[in-house]
Each structure stands twice: as C-alpha cells, then as structure tokens.
Design a protein around this motif. Structure first.
Motif, mmCIF file in Angstrom:
data_model
loop_
_atom_site.group_PDB
_atom_site.id
_atom_site.type_symbol
_atom_site.label_atom_id
_atom_site.label_comp_id
_atom_site.label_asym_id
_atom_site.label_seq_id
_atom_site.Cartn_x
_atom_site.Cartn_y
_atom_site.Cartn_z
ATOM 1 N N CYS A 1 53.412 60.611 15.818
ATOM 2 C CA CYS A 1 53.666 59.931 17.090
ATOM 3 C C CYS A 1 53.266 58.460 16.985
ATOM 4 O O CYS A 1 52.229 58.136 16.410
ATOM 5 C CB CYS A 1 52.865 60.642 18.170
ATOM 6 S SG CYS A 1 53.085 59.988 19.808
ATOM 7 N N VAL B 1 52.503 56.505 19.462
ATOM 8 C CA VAL B 1 51.606 56.082 20.539
ATOM 9 C C VAL B 1 50.207 55.888 19.979
ATOM 10 O O VAL B 1 49.722 56.714 19.195
ATOM 11 C CB VAL B 1 51.591 57.119 21.679
ATOM 12 C CG1 VAL B 1 50.620 56.699 22.781
ATOM 13 C CG2 VAL B 1 52.992 57.293 22.253
ATOM 14 N N CYS C 1 47.274 58.594 19.221
ATOM 15 C CA CYS C 1 47.873 59.922 19.149
ATOM 16 C C CYS C 1 48.310 60.191 17.718
ATOM 17 O O CYS C 1 49.005 59.377 17.116
ATOM 18 C CB CYS C 1 49.073 60.021 20.094
ATOM 19 S SG CYS C 1 49.813 61.657 20.094
ATOM 20 N N CYS D 1 55.534 62.418 20.079
ATOM 21 C CA CYS D 1 55.270 63.847 20.016
ATOM 22 C C CYS D 1 55.826 64.497 21.286
ATOM 23 O O CYS D 1 56.312 63.815 22.181
ATOM 24 C CB CYS D 1 53.773 64.091 19.898
ATOM 25 S SG CYS D 1 52.849 63.558 21.344
ATOM 26 N N HIS E 1 54.214 63.164 24.628
ATOM 27 C CA HIS E 1 54.622 61.819 25.025
ATOM 28 C C HIS E 1 56.117 61.758 25.333
ATOM 29 O O HIS E 1 56.550 60.948 26.144
ATOM 30 C CB HIS E 1 54.228 60.809 23.944
ATOM 31 C CG HIS E 1 52.763 60.482 23.987
ATOM 32 N ND1 HIS E 1 51.910 60.749 22.941
ATOM 33 C CD2 HIS E 1 52.019 59.949 24.976
ATOM 34 C CE1 HIS E 1 50.679 60.381 23.304
ATOM 35 N NE2 HIS E 1 50.728 59.900 24.518
HETATM 36 ZN ZN LIG Z 1 51.894 61.427 21.132
#
Ligand SMILES: [Zn+2]
Length: 71
Positions: A10, A12, A15, A46, A49
């Motif tokens: 991911c 983010v 994360c 992911c 998210h």
């Molecule tokens: Zn994520």
C-alpha cells in the motif's frame, strides 16, 4: 483502476499492507490519503484504503449530481 501484482505494498504512509488496487494519485488525493511520494502517477492501496477511496469518490459523484440538478 486495476489489479495489482502480489508483493506490492500500500502506498499510504504508515501502511504496509498488501495492495489490492492501483489508483490515479488524483483519486487518492480526493480521499485525502497521505501517499508516499511516487515517481509514477499511480498509487497502490490495500483493501482498507481502497474502501476509503471508493467512499470518497462516490461522495464526489453524488455532489456532482446534486450540483447538476440545482443549476
Ligand atoms: Zn493501506
């Protein structure tokens, strides 16, 4: 949006879950996700998210519809 190869994490910040979807960074921005800097204009998310992004984009579309019906 498309599927993501296994082993991609991911994008983010903070994360480290496995990414399931790729998005345009503009879509990720709409969802106000804190994205790691990426040379490509693509963001990997992911499942968790992705849900947040999906929700944000849906809201965006609804707002557009609302604007059109008003004017
Ligand atoms: Zn994520």
């Amino acid at each position: 949006m498309g599927k993501v190869d296994k082993g991609v994490n991911c994008s983010v910040k903070g994360c480290s879950k496995q990414a399931v979807r790729s998005l345009n960074s503009s879509d990720a921005k709409k969802a106000k996700l804190d994205i790691e800097q990426n040379k490509l204009n693509k963001v990997y998310v992911c499942e968790d998210h992705y849900k947040i992004v999906k929700k944000a984009l849906k809201k965006d579309r609804q707002a557009e519809k609302w604007r059109r019906s008003v004017f």
